[in-house]
Design a protein around this motif. Structure first.
Motif, short mmCIF file in Angstrom:
data_model
loop_
_atom_site.label_atom_id
_atom_site.label_comp_id
_atom_site.label_asym_id
_atom_site.label_seq_id
_atom_site.Cartn_x
_atom_site.Cartn_y
_atom_site.Cartn_z
N ARG A 126 0.87 -1.19 0.00
CA ARG A 126 0.00 0.00 0.00
C ARG A 126 0.90 1.23 0.00
NH1 ARG A 126 -3.52 -3.20 4.59
NH2 ARG A 126 -3.12 -5.14 3.48
N LEU A 127 0.61 2.16 -0.90
CA LEU A 127 1.60 3.21 -1.17
C LEU A 127 1.10 4.63 -0.92
CD1 LEU A 127 2.98 1.66 -4.48
CD2 LEU A 127 3.92 1.45 -2.17
N LEU A 128 -0.19 4.78 -0.66
CA LEU A 128 -0.69 6.15 -0.46
C LEU A 128 -0.45 6.60 0.98
CD1 LEU A 128 -3.96 6.03 -2.58
CD2 LEU A 128 -1.76 7.10 -3.15
N PRO A 129 -0.17 7.89 1.18
CA PRO A 129 0.17 8.38 2.53
C PRO A 129 -0.83 7.98 3.61
CG PRO A 129 0.53 10.09 0.91
CD PRO A 129 -0.08 8.95 0.17
N GLY A 130 -2.13 8.02 3.27
CA GLY A 130 -3.15 7.68 4.27
C GLY A 130 -3.11 6.21 4.66
N GLU A 131 -2.58 5.37 3.75
CA GLU A 131 -2.54 3.93 4.02
C GLU A 131 -1.33 3.56 4.86
OE1 GLU A 131 -4.36 1.91 0.07
OE2 GLU A 131 -2.48 2.95 -0.26
N ILE A 132 -0.30 4.44 4.89
CA ILE A 132 0.94 4.01 5.56
C ILE A 132 0.84 4.03 7.08
CG2 ILE A 132 3.38 4.70 5.82
CD1 ILE A 132 3.07 5.11 2.61
N PRO A 133 0.40 4.96 7.83
CA PRO A 133 0.07 6.32 7.45
C PRO A 133 1.24 7.28 7.71
CG PRO A 133 -0.82 5.86 9.62
CD PRO A 133 -0.02 4.64 9.19
N THR A 134 1.26 8.33 6.89
CA THR A 134 2.24 9.40 7.09
C THR A 134 1.67 10.72 6.58
OG1 THR A 134 4.45 10.21 6.56
CG2 THR A 134 3.39 8.87 4.89
N SER A 135 2.09 11.80 7.20
CA SER A 135 1.67 13.13 6.75
C SER A 135 2.73 13.73 5.83
CB SER A 135 1.44 14.05 7.96
OG SER A 135 2.65 14.14 8.70
N LEU A 136 3.68 12.91 5.36
CA LEU A 136 4.80 13.44 4.56
C LEU A 136 4.38 14.00 3.21
CD1 LEU A 136 7.95 11.17 4.98
CD2 LEU A 136 7.79 13.64 5.23
N ALA A 137 3.26 13.52 2.65
CA ALA A 137 2.83 14.04 1.34
C ALA A 137 1.32 14.13 1.35
CB ALA A 137 3.28 13.09 0.24
N SER A 138 0.76 14.89 0.39
CA SER A 138 -0.69 14.96 0.36
C SER A 138 -1.26 13.67 -0.23
CB SER A 138 -1.17 16.19 -0.40
OG SER A 138 -0.64 16.18 -1.68
N SER A 139 -2.55 13.45 0.03
CA SER A 139 -3.14 12.12 -0.05
C SER A 139 -2.94 11.37 -1.36
CB SER A 139 -4.62 12.20 0.29
OG SER A 139 -5.22 13.09 -0.61
N GLN A 140 -2.87 12.09 -2.52
CA GLN A 140 -2.82 11.36 -3.79
C GLN A 140 -1.41 11.00 -4.24
OE1 GLN A 140 -3.47 14.52 -3.29
NE2 GLN A 140 -3.39 15.78 -5.11
N PHE A 141 -0.39 11.49 -3.52
CA PHE A 141 0.99 11.25 -3.95
C PHE A 141 1.68 10.16 -3.15
CE2 PHE A 141 0.23 15.76 -5.05
CZ PHE A 141 0.41 15.66 -6.42
N GLN A 142 2.43 9.29 -3.83
CA GLN A 142 3.24 8.30 -3.13
C GLN A 142 4.46 9.02 -2.52
OE1 GLN A 142 4.11 5.32 -6.09
NE2 GLN A 142 1.98 4.71 -6.25
N HIS A 189 8.90 9.76 14.93
CA HIS A 189 8.81 11.06 14.25
C HIS A 189 7.34 11.45 14.08
CE1 HIS A 189 9.47 14.27 11.40
NE2 HIS A 189 10.78 14.13 11.57
N PRO A 190 7.00 12.73 14.31
CA PRO A 190 5.58 13.13 14.23
C PRO A 190 4.94 12.93 12.86
CG PRO A 190 7.02 15.00 14.82
CD PRO A 190 7.86 13.78 14.84
N VAL A 191 5.71 12.75 11.79
CA VAL A 191 5.06 12.53 10.48
C VAL A 191 4.49 11.11 10.36
CG1 VAL A 191 6.44 14.26 9.26
CG2 VAL A 191 7.21 11.86 9.27
N PHE A 192 4.75 10.26 11.38
CA PHE A 192 4.21 8.89 11.36
C PHE A 192 3.26 8.72 12.55
CE2 PHE A 192 8.55 8.47 9.50
CZ PHE A 192 8.15 8.18 8.20
N PRO A 193 1.96 8.97 12.35
CA PRO A 193 1.02 8.95 13.49
C PRO A 193 0.91 7.59 14.17
CG PRO A 193 -0.14 9.21 11.40
CD PRO A 193 1.32 9.36 11.10
N LYS A 194 1.21 6.50 13.45
CA LYS A 194 1.19 5.17 14.10
C LYS A 194 2.61 4.66 14.29
CE LYS A 194 -3.35 3.48 12.79
NZ LYS A 194 -4.10 2.51 11.98
N LYS A 195 3.58 5.60 14.33
CA LYS A 195 5.01 5.26 14.41
C LYS A 195 5.43 4.52 13.13
CE LYS A 195 5.10 5.19 19.42
NZ LYS A 195 5.69 4.56 20.61
#
Ligand SMILES: N[C@@H](CCC[C@H](N)C(=O)O)C(=O)O
Length: 279
Positions: A126-142, A189-195
């Motif tokens: 799974r490659l979308l930011p919301g699936e990882i999850p990370t706030s590093l990029a906006s939702s449609q970008f890997q 790191h705070p960009v990874f809400p589930k670590k």
């Protein structure tokens, strides 16, 4: 009352396996799992894995607690150990060499091979930011080769979920990375809400990668199956490796393939029983 367990490892990534087939509730609490995993005051392991009854038509359910008591969605080395553990539990009643396993990452299918290894259909990355999850990029970008500041340095990271989150960094020399000091800074790191789990990868050639890992909830381990799968995907996304490669980890090697036919990842590697006991 004492509980029976069997200790297994997959390339030195070690687990306490418990026969929990009579209930969907793990017989240990996360707090107890922490104590069992303690290498000085307990049995010692990177995690505790429970073999539970199947759900939604699957053969079995796998749940796992990391050595810090947190519950990840999946564990690649652990599911190979679980497959071998299940063959032992079933004994002469066993009719199959392939199991469908319900996990928090979906249905995963390990199969015993003729040479004593286990090949696992790990599902699709799974490659979308919301699936990882990370706030590093906006939702449609890997998140591919994206800058991230950690420990005062900018790292180019690629993020992949195998049901659980992975942050992959390609480096010149994997042995030179000071995992002890930077690993937990990536994890928290705070960009990874589930670590996150973090893999450092050295590309030896397009079919051979070297990897070291800092695992979420467990720290440095000798191997990580989901991490090896995620790293191969990251290598393909960065055009650094082919879709089929050997990944060398401190505990040994895994064969990973990202199929062009069905987009699924196939991981092949060993699972070894170490000892049994009661605790
Ligand atoms: N070692 C495992 C991964 C275990 C879970 C991980 N620590 C997490 O929290 O996601 C593997 O072999 O995949």
């Amino acid at each position: 009352m004492a509980i029976e367990f069997t200790k297994y490892h997959g390339l030195g990534n070690d687990f306490i396996l418990i026969d929990n087939r009579s209930s969907l509730t793990p017989v240990l609490t996360p707090e107890k799992a922490v104590q069992w995993c303690d290498r000085h005051f307990g049995i010692g392991a990177d995690g505790v894995i429970f073999a539970l009854p199947g759900q939604n038509g699957t053969d079995y359910t796998m749940r796992i607690f990391n050595s810090d008591g947190s519950e990840p969605e999946m564990c690649g080395n652990g599911i190979r150990c679980l497959a071998v553990f299940l063959t032992e539990l079933e004994g002469i009643a066993r009719t199959k060499d392939k199991y469908s396993i319900h996990t928090l990452a979906g249905v995963i299918v390990p199969q015993l091979t003729d040479d004593g290894q286990v090949k696992v259909d790990m599902g699709e990355p799974r490659l979308l930011p919301g699936e990882i999850p990370t706030s590093l990029a906006s939702s449609q970008f890997q998140v591919i080769n994206h800058p991230l500041e950690v420990a005062g340095k900018i790292w180019d990271v690629t993020c992949v979920s195998m049901g659980n989150p992975h942050c992959i960094i390609f480096v010149e020399d994997v042995a030179a990375i000071n995992l002890e000091s930077i690993g937990s800074q990536f994890e928290n790191h705070p960009v990874f809400p589930k670590k996150t789990n973090t893999e450092f990868i050295e590309v030896v050639n397009r079919n051979y990668l070297k990897m070291r890992v800092w695992e979420r909830g467990a720290g440095i381990t000798l191997a990580c199956g989901t991490g090896a799968c995620a790293s191969l995907v990251a290598g393909v996304l960065n055009d650094l490796c082919d879709r089929h490669a050997i990944i060398e980890l401190p505990g040994g090697s895994l064969e990973i393939e990202w199929s062009e036919v069905d987009n699924r990842i196939y991981m092949t590697g060993p699972a070894e029983r170490v000892f049994t006991g009661k605790y």
